[in-house]
Design an enzyme around this catalytic site. Structure first.
Site, PDB file in Angstrom:
ATOM      1  N   GLY A 212       0.570  -1.163   0.162  1.00 24.80           N
ATOM      2  CA  GLY A 212       0.265   0.320  -0.194  1.00 24.80           C
ATOM      3  C   GLY A 212       1.187   1.255   0.112  1.00 24.80           C
ATOM      4  O   GLY A 212       2.399   0.979  -0.202  1.00 24.80           O
ATOM      5  N   ASN A 213       0.346   1.897   0.332  1.00 22.65           N
ATOM      6  CA  ASN A 213       0.881   3.518   0.688  1.00 22.65           C
ATOM      7  C   ASN A 213       0.386   4.094   1.253  1.00 22.65           C
ATOM      8  O   ASN A 213      -0.988   4.764   1.728  1.00 22.65           O
ATOM      9  CB  ASN A 213       1.018   4.537  -1.142  1.00 22.65           C
ATOM     10  CG  ASN A 213      -0.627   4.545  -1.728  1.00 22.65           C
ATOM     11  OD1 ASN A 213      -0.770   6.022  -1.367  1.00 22.65           O
ATOM     12  ND2 ASN A 213      -0.438   3.954  -2.486  1.00 22.65           N
TER      13      ASN A 213
END
Ligand code: CTP
Length: 403
Positions: A212-213
């Site tokens: 993810g980020n």
């Protein structure tokens, strides 16, 4: 949330039996997120008490020019009250009050406030059926409409007199939705659909892990609110975030992966007039997603990644009437890279964030952007709250569409 959320609504109550419904009306405005103050004519207090209305509106109720129960009598400033209001709603509006409004009579606080109010005024007549069609009432309605005031017509049904006909004040919820619709009809993005992507995407590695980020989704959610406040129907496709929004014009479509975001965006793009892709979509995802949790059996672990589909570029390739906006987060040669993306992805506008600017980009409540249009003209904006950035963005979009 409704278009009335955060707006100041001044409710003017005149003396008719329908005044008993104003307790519900105040609640409906509050439920829509509005701040409510009430101004009453002396006669209306026979039908509903100021205490009821002050309790429901959480504000003192105004009905006289001075507060004469107090030795230090205070002047109730009708000019201030009129200026405070974004909308002045007179409900019920009796034949007497309407006639006085039409003729500039100023013998109570409600009428003085009406004469000094600069905001949009709505009036919801309530009277017996014969009064409603009497030429003098009709003349009042017409005069007030010519002044720019908006009439919320009375409905038909049983009246307090026992007669049946037109004259009943519109029901409180109908008054609120009438006003909401009227406000939206005057907004620049009315009848437009705006598609927005927001937040990160999560790309599964196995049933418990993902890539993810740090995108918070704040910018996309602010863009969605700004669009709705300008009257647009909003489709907000969002990856996993902590952001929430409740607005009658915003439909939230939660997704997790880049592929889900791609599918949702393509499903809604055809019906959109404007598409703003602010999501931080993963560029790569694991090529093979393990069906069982990966055990830590080896000293190192290599994941093979494959590219995700570029949603923005794919929409740029098929766009017809849509105004397409992308984001670019850059660290070096910012302008040059952003202009390349604008061309490559066939955009109408690109929003450039530079990671070199303090307070720009992920997580923060602020952003510093440069907007670059199709002709590659760049406009640099100051560091602002994301709410303000969203407004700047729509000013540019609306000006470009109408140019
Ligand atoms: N975007 C998208 N789908 C992707 C990747 C990006 O829709 N799979 C959109 C983003 O929402 C953003 C824009 O493309 O509006 C810019 O994304 P960015 O990742 O900065 O650009 P890329 O073209 O992927 O180039 P690079 O990562 O090499 O800078």
């Amino acid at each position: 949330m409704s278009i009335l959320s955060g707006k100041n609504v001044l409710l003017g109550i005149s003396g008719g039996i329908a005044a008993y419904k104003t307790a519900t009306l105040v609640r409906s405005f509050i439920k829509a997120g509005a701040n409510v103050q009430v101004v009453m004519t002396p006669a209306s207090k026979d039908f509903v008490t100021p205490l009821t209305l002050s309790t429901l509106s959480k504000n003192p109720v105004h009905s006289t020019f001075t507060n004469d129960q107090d030795d230090n009598a205070m002047w109730n400033n009708h000019v201030e009250l009129g200026l405070w209001a974004d909308y002045f709603v007179i409900a019920p509006a009796t034949a007497n009050t309407l006639s006085k409004m039409a003729n500039g009579t100023c013998d109570n606080l409600l009428l003085a406030t009406y004469l000094s109010a600069k905001c949009k005024v709505y009036f919801a007549p309530a009277m017996d059926l014969d009064m409603y069609i009497h030429p003098s009432s009709v003349l009042s309605f017409e005069t007030l409409k010519n002044y720019g005031n908006i009439m919320i017509p009375a409905t038909s049904g049983e009246l307090a007199s026992g007669l049946v006909g037109q004259g009943r004040m519109a029901e409180p919820d109908d008054i609120v939705s009438f006003i909401e619709k009227d406000i939206i009809s005057g907004l620049p993005l009315k009848n437009k659909t705006v598609l927005i992507t927001a937040g990160p995407t999560y790309e599964a590695i196995d049933p418990v892990r993902f890539i993810g980020n740090h995108s918070s989704g704040k910018m996309g959610f602010e863009i969605a609110k700004a669009a709705a406040n300008l009257g647009a129907e909003v489709i907000l496709i969002t990856g996993p975030t902590h952001q929430t929004v409740k607005h009658s014009l915003i439909t939230v479509i939660p997704v997790v992966s880049a592929q889900e975001m791609y599918d949702a965006a393509h499903l809604h793009f055809n019906n959109s007039d404007i598409a703003i892709l602010s999501a931080a979509v993963a560029d790569y995802r694991p090529k093979n997603v393990a069906t069982q949790k990966i055990k830590k059996k080896t000293a190192t672990l290599t994941l093979e990644l494959e590219k995700t589909k570029d949603i923005l570029a794919s929409l740029g390739a098929i766009k017809t009437k849509q105004f397409l906006v992308g984001f670019a987060l850059e660290t070096n040669n910012e302008l040059e890279h952003a202009k390349l993306k604008l061309k490559k992805k066939n955009l109408d506008l690109i929003v450039l964030n530079s990671l070199n600017d303090k307070g720009a980009g992920f997580k923060s409540d602020t952003n510093k952007v440069t907007l670059i249009n199709k002709d590659e003209e760049a406009t640099v904006y100051q560091l602002k709250s994301k709410t303000e950035v969203a407004k700047d963005l729509f000013n540019t979009i609306i000006n470009t569409i109408h140019a």
